[in-house]
Write an enzyme that holds these catalytic residues in place. Structure first.
Site, PDB file in Angstrom:
ATOM      1  N   ASN A 286      43.146  54.113  -0.681  1.00  0.00           N
ATOM      2  CA  ASN A 286      43.810  52.804  -0.699  1.00  0.00           C
ATOM      3  C   ASN A 286      45.024  52.800   0.229  1.00  0.00           C
ATOM      4  OD1 ASN A 286      42.048  51.792  -2.619  1.00  0.00           O
ATOM      5  ND2 ASN A 286      43.482  51.944  -4.322  1.00  0.00           N
TER       6      ASN A 286
ATOM      7  N   ARG B  64      29.284  42.310   1.494  1.00  0.00           N
ATOM      8  CA  ARG B  64      29.225  43.774   1.512  1.00  0.00           C
ATOM      9  C   ARG B  64      27.957  44.187   0.787  1.00  0.00           C
ATOM     10  NH1 ARG B  64      34.219  45.509   3.235  1.00  0.00           N
ATOM     11  NH2 ARG B  64      36.035  44.247   2.634  1.00  0.00           N
TER      12      ARG B  64
ATOM     13  N   ARG C 132      35.761  43.502   6.355  1.00  0.00           N
ATOM     14  CA  ARG C 132      36.526  44.617   6.918  1.00  0.00           C
ATOM     15  C   ARG C 132      35.977  45.975   6.501  1.00  0.00           C
ATOM     16  NH1 ARG C 132      41.573  43.272   5.434  1.00  0.00           N
ATOM     17  NH2 ARG C 132      41.976  42.142   7.359  1.00  0.00           N
TER      18      ARG C 132
ATOM     19  N   HIS D  72      32.649  34.463   2.084  1.00  0.00           N
ATOM     20  CA  HIS D  72      32.917  35.401   1.002  1.00  0.00           C
ATOM     21  C   HIS D  72      32.174  35.028  -0.274  1.00  0.00           C
ATOM     22  CE1 HIS D  72      35.707  37.446  -1.985  1.00  0.00           C
ATOM     23  NE2 HIS D  72      35.444  38.422  -1.142  1.00  0.00           N
TER      24      HIS D  72
ATOM     25  N   TYR E 188      32.407  48.227 -10.583  1.00  0.00           N
ATOM     26  CA  TYR E 188      33.203  47.005 -10.590  1.00  0.00           C
ATOM     27  C   TYR E 188      32.757  46.132 -11.756  1.00  0.00           C
ATOM     28  CZ  TYR E 188      34.792  47.788  -5.716  1.00  0.00           C
ATOM     29  OH  TYR E 188      35.350  48.293  -4.574  1.00  0.00           O
TER      30      TYR E 188
ATOM     31  N   ARG F 289      44.687  42.142 -11.499  1.00  0.00           N
ATOM     32  CA  ARG F 289      44.589  43.585 -11.310  1.00  0.00           C
ATOM     33  C   ARG F 289      45.543  44.106 -10.243  1.00  0.00           C
ATOM     34  NH1 ARG F 289      39.890  44.483  -8.233  1.00  0.00           N
ATOM     35  NH2 ARG F 289      41.267  44.853  -6.480  1.00  0.00           N
TER      36      ARG F 289
ATOM     37  N   HIS G 199      37.136  43.156 -11.397  1.00  0.00           N
ATOM     38  CA  HIS G 199      36.867  42.433 -10.158  1.00  0.00           C
ATOM     39  C   HIS G 199      36.449  40.983 -10.374  1.00  0.00           C
ATOM     40  CE1 HIS G 199      34.657  41.684  -6.256  1.00  0.00           C
ATOM     41  NE2 HIS G 199      35.728  42.310  -5.807  1.00  0.00           N
TER      42      HIS G 199
END
Length: 742
Positions: free
Chosen positions: A62, A384, A414, A444, A477, A573, A601
């Site tokens: 991270n 993703r 990304r 998205h 997640y 979160r 998530h």
């Protein structure tokens, strides 16, 4: 969360210069606070040892991404003399000053945690050897391994006028040596780049787990690389580069643009330089000069460089040092219909709770669509998708079966750009119509749409997710999958796809709201409704769960709602720029963050709608969006109302309540920016992850919950009751079993 540089002076303190500081937390410092909460889980001895190491490695990876993207962006603004201030009133330079101090402290904490965990690992039979511990038969085996498996891959390079300093790629690690030739005492400086294809650790053979970092081996056996030389000094270092990708609006070929941009990213400006503690100042000067890192953030460490790479040790086969295995359940509702997804969805809307319920249901939905001769079209967004090909294969099979298949592949996801380019090529070869969406905006939204011929007409089946179509992350997640055959939603979904593929503006969406078109306005209107309920003396409440809250406009609206009397509870979160609990501003707003075994998530928003009991008329939504400017203004997102009463109650009375009353993995955000771990106190201990792992799935029969564990109906007056009135405490035997395992 640190909000003030130690060297800030009273007369030029940037944090006191703007009243905006009193209304907002800094986004970047809030993110660092989140990563510190992740690091705290590595210190939590209630977790198995290798899971603690996993949390440490996650905090490291991270950290890398934060520098490669967020710090790089601020550094770019500073270099271009852009003085645009953040919502809390800071210039890029002021933010970098604060970040540098807090990031340095966090990096030191990571090394201390690694020291502690390393000691515990050794006690548990997993050793990471230093050079001084290499001797005897161990040294003999490692020398042979070094000669055969490492030496051929390495390419030492002299650093002198005849040999320019080599390029060090992003996240590349290297060792630099100062040598002297024995024969004539000539000094020479050599650099050895550690290839990214080389494993970071070598495991010695045997049942006892013993590892050696490759840079340790390189230093220990340097005499094999440099025969005839004496080593005067050596130091390992690692480079992080600017890794964001900017796309010009005039880009004519998005695929070619991204392929070249990915190559440029590997050579981006140096943002962070990690070096061994005590590095020779002369070597440090060389690195700064040659790497162009004079503007980089420097970190010297006496510990391990590249904390994220410690994840390699977690793969050690020691189930006793990991969380007990967990098998996700396949939704019972689908089983009741013999595995026929369409029949089950046609009968009633279905919500699936990942990772407690298997992502295989999404794959089954797509697989059935691919094989069903009555299915005529499939439309799918891919943000993703990961490296596992299950979703891609289903779309390819459908196209090869002659169906009309459209895949919206987001190239701007990304760090997944390269993988998405690969999938796009594979899909196009199979005959899938691949669309890359908008140049300026990311798609998205997570939407899948299947059109099926039934009785001479067409019926549309849809899947909406709060998470990605990614089989791996779906195991860790927490997300919601919503399946429906509601034709109003189907018509809205078709308009969303037409918007992305053909830029056709949606007209008269019946149920969905989408960004950047109207999602922000719809959200603001919902909050305004709660404000009106409060002013009219009716119950007024807002509950929301998301990853990040950054948008100043939404924050100001929440402040307005709090001042009007709306009770607000937020489960966020990660980043939160809102200051809760400030008298006269946000005293009715509470914020908590949950960090545990799974990554929270899902995005769930609930508005009380003036009702005493939220399950009796509250407005409930799921979404792909966080409350950030990018989600409202620069991304295609959806906000979907949950109208089916069964699904409404499942999401609100079970998922949302469990998040609100968790007291074992929660952190409360205080008005001063500190996050304080929640303690059960007089309330029964409750761990929402453990609860959902040990209770029946949401998508089972309506009465599937055991009476002794059932979640009762939620009340706006819940706060006045003991927490056990909302969810019964977990069975004591479950806690005893888990403690015994740990």
């Amino acid at each position: 969360m640190t909000t003030r540089p130690a060297n800030a002076q009273a007369d030029n303190d940037p944090f006191a210069a703007d009243p905006a500081t009193e209304r907002y937390f800094n986004r970047e410092l809030s993110w660092l606070a989140f990563n510190r909460r992740v690091l705290e889980e590595a210190c939590n001895r209630a977790h198995p040892l290798l899971e603690r190491l996993r949390f440490l490695s996650i905090s490291g990876s991270n950290f890398d991404e934060f520098f490669m993207v967020r710090v790089a962006g601020l550094k770019g603004q500073e270099l271009q003399q852009i003085d645009t201030r953040s919502a809390d009133g800071l210039t890029p330079g002021q933010q970098l000053e604060a970040i540098t101090e807090e990031a340095g402290d966090l990096a030191d904490s990571q090394q201390q945690v690694w020291t502690d965990i390393r000691t515990d690992l050794a006690d548990a039979g997993i050793e990471v050897l230093d050079s001084g511990a290499i001797g005897g038969k161990t040294e003999e085996w490692l020398e042979e391994h070094f000669r055969d498996q490492i030496f051929p891959i390495l390419t030492p390079q002299a650093l002198d006028p005849a040999h320019p300093f080599p390029f060090i790629p992003n996240q590349g690690a290297s060792v630099i040596f100062d040598l002297v030739r024995r024969s004539d005492k000539t000094p020479i400086r050599e650099l050895v780049l550690l290839p990214t294809t080389m494993p970071r650790f070598v495991r010695l053979p045997g049942k006892v787990a013993r590892y050696v970092a490759v840079e340790t081996l390189l230093k220990h056996f340097s005499y094999l690389l440099f025969p005839g030389y004496d080593v005067l000094g050596s130091a390992a270092f690692r480079v992080l580069r600017d890794s964001d990708i900017e796309i010009e609006e005039e880009a004519e070929d998005l695929v070619m643009t991204f392929r070249s941009a990915i190559k440029r990213r590997r050579r981006g400006r140096v943002i962070r330089l990690e070096m061994e503690e005590g590095i020779d100042p002369a070597i440090e000067d060389v690195l700064l000069e040659e790497l162009g890192g004079s503007e980089a953030v420097l970190t010297e460490t006496g510990g391990f460089i590249g904390i994220g790479d410690l994840a390699k040790l977690v793969d050690e086969d020691r189930p006793d040092l990991k969380f007990p295995p967990f098998a996700a359940r396949f939704p019972e509702r689908i089983r009741e219909y013999g595995g026929d997804c369409f029949a089950a969805i046609r009968a009633k809307d279905i919500v699936v709770h990942h990772p407690y319920e298997s992502f295989d249901v999404v794959l089954a939905f797509l697989g059935q669509a691919a094989a069903d001769p009555d299915v005529v079209a499939i439309k799918q967004t891919l943000y993703r998708a990961g490296k596992q090909p299950a979703v891609i294969n289903a779309l390819i099979q459908a196209a090869e079966a002659g169906k009309s298949v459209t895949a919206v592949v987001e190239l701007k996801a990304r760090f997944d750009e390269e993988q998405n380019l690969y999938w796009a090529t594979a899909l196009e070869r199979a005959g899938v119509q691949v669309v890359y969406g908008f140049i300026d905006w990311k798609t998205h939204a997570k939407v899948s749409m299947v059109v099926r011929r039934e009785g001479g007409q067409f019926r549309t089946y849809c899947h909406f997710g709060t998470g990605n179509y990614h089989p791996i992350t779906a195991r860790i997640y927490t997300d919601l999958s919503f399946f429906t055959a509601d034709q109003k939603i189907g018509r809205d979904a078709a308009q969303i796809f037409n918007y992305v593929t053909g830029y056709v503006e949606p007209e008269k969406l019946e149920l969905l709201a989408i960004s950047p078109r109207d999602l922000r306005n719809r959200l603001m209107a919902l909050i305004d409704d709660e404000i009106e309920h409060a002013r009219a003396g009716r119950p007024a409440m807002l509950w929301a769960k998301m990853n990040s809250l950054v948008d100043p406009g939404v924050i100001e609206k929440l402040y307005e709602a709090s001042s009007a009397g709306v009770e607000i509870e937020l489960v966020i979160r990660g980043i939160c720029c809102l200051r809760p609990g400030i008298e006269g501003l946000s005293e009715r707003i509470k914020v908590k963050s949950i960090v545990g075994r799974f990554l929270e998530h899902s995005r769930i928003w609930c508005f009380g709608n003036g009702r005493e009991l939220p399950n009796d008329g509250a407005k409930l939504f799921i979404s792909s969006a966080d409350w950030m400017p990018r989600n409202f203004d620069r991304r295609v997102e959806f906000m979907l109302p949950i109208r089916n009463k069964t699904v409404h109650d499942q999401v609100l009375d079970q998922v949302m309540v469990a998040n609100l009353i968790d007291n074992e993995q929660s952190w409360e955000l205080r008005p001063d920016g500190r996050y304080v771990r929640t303690e059960p106190g007089d309330s029964p201990p409750f761990n929402l992850h453990r609860y959902f792992m040990t209770n029946p799935s949401l998508s089972g029969r309506g009465a599937a919950l055991h009476a002794s564990r059932e979640v009762p109906k939620l009340s706006f007056k819940r706060k006045k009751k003991k927490k056990k009135a909302a969810l019964e405490a977990e069975p004591e035997t479950l806690r005893q079993e888990e403690t015994a395992i740990e």
